[in-house]
Design an enzyme around this catalytic site. Structure first.
Site, PDB file in Angstrom:
ATOM      1  N   HIS A  11       0.835  -1.209   0.000  1.00 18.59           N
ATOM      2  CA  HIS A  11       0.000   0.000   0.000  1.00 18.59           C
ATOM      3  C   HIS A  11       0.867   1.256   0.000  1.00 18.59           C
ATOM      4  O   HIS A  11       2.053   1.237   0.375  1.00 18.59           O
ATOM      5  CB  HIS A  11      -0.915   0.003   1.224  1.00 18.59           C
ATOM      6  CG  HIS A  11      -0.157   0.023   2.526  1.00 18.59           C
ATOM      7  ND1 HIS A  11       0.419   1.167   3.042  1.00 18.59           N
ATOM      8  CD2 HIS A  11       0.134  -0.969   3.389  1.00 18.59           C
ATOM      9  CE1 HIS A  11       1.027   0.885   4.176  1.00 18.59           C
ATOM     10  NE2 HIS A  11       0.881  -0.404   4.413  1.00 18.59           N
ATOM     11  N   GLU A  84      -2.205  -6.660   7.838  1.00 16.48           N
ATOM     12  CA  GLU A  84      -0.838  -6.602   8.339  1.00 16.48           C
ATOM     13  C   GLU A  84      -0.726  -7.349   9.666  1.00 16.48           C
ATOM     14  O   GLU A  84      -1.729  -7.606  10.345  1.00 16.48           O
ATOM     15  CB  GLU A  84      -0.403  -5.138   8.498  1.00 16.48           C
ATOM     16  CG  GLU A  84       1.025  -4.920   8.976  1.00 16.48           C
ATOM     17  CD  GLU A  84       2.083  -5.516   8.056  1.00 16.48           C
ATOM     18  OE1 GLU A  84       2.124  -6.759   7.944  1.00 16.48           O
ATOM     19  OE2 GLU A  84       2.881  -4.739   7.484  1.00 16.48           O
TER      20      GLU A  84
END
EC number: 3.1.3.73
Length: 200
Positions: A11, A84
């Site tokens: 990202h 994550e």
């Protein structure tokens, strides 16, 4: 010929200050710099046709995927298993703060990077056990180009697995904000064609 090409992105930038922090489940949106990174990949990948667009359900991953896939007409598929690593009680706190308050635990993490769990969080071994089955399901039988927007830890454990590297070496793999990793998938398995690419 490859059956599929996986465009595995990290990202875009989501930092709000210049402080180095443990960022796992803390759900920040992209910064202006992160939006610019995603828009640049949208421009560079505009010539491709994506059969699937996959991201985690955290804002920074979702927003990156939306911007990169703009104009492709493919619905985003959010996969919570691609979140994550969970840093537990350390999440969002600065490295300096944790080093000062918990020096022994901070040192242990560096010495036992694959197996150390912060309080209430995951180890990278835990992350691997969560991510690999999800990734296998996503790519099984896939064809064409896949866009997958992950996170630094997620991408590192995937690349370690594909290269046959032990997890203790995962930080030898660079994963800058908004970087691209290229993976070819065929009947013969996976081939990593590029890692941590800032542009094509």
């Amino acid at each position: 010929m490859p059956v599929s090409t996986i465009y595995l992105l990290r990202h875009g930038d989501s930092r709000r200050d210049g402080v180095k922090r443990f960022m796992g489940r803390t759900d920040l949106p992209l910064s202006a710099a992160g939006e610019a990174q995603a828009k640049e990949w949208q421009r560079q990948l505009a010539h491709l046709t994506f059969s699937r667009v996959i991201c985690s359900d955290l804002n920074r991953s979702r927003e990156t995927a939306k911007l990169v896939a703009l104009g492709h007409g493919v619905a985003l598929q959010e996969i919570s298993s691609l979140r994550e690593i969970d840093m537990g009680e350390w999440d969002g706190r600065s490295f300096a703060e944790i080093r000062q308050q918990f020096p022994d635990a901070f040192s242990r993490r560096g010495e036992e990077i694959a197996t150390f769990r912060p309080p209430g969080g995951e180890s990278f071994s835990d992350l691997e056990q969560r991510v690999l089955p999800a990734f296998s399901r996503l790519v099984q039988g896939a064809t064409g180009n896949l866009l997958v927007v992950g996170h630094a830890g997620v991408n590192r454990v995937l690349i370690c697995h594909l290269l046959g590297m032990p997890l203790v070496n995962l930080f030898r793999i660079g994963q800058g904000y908004g970087c691209l990793n290229l993976i070819e998938a065929s009947a013969d398995g996976f081939r990593v064609q590029g890692v941590n690419l800032p542009r094509l």
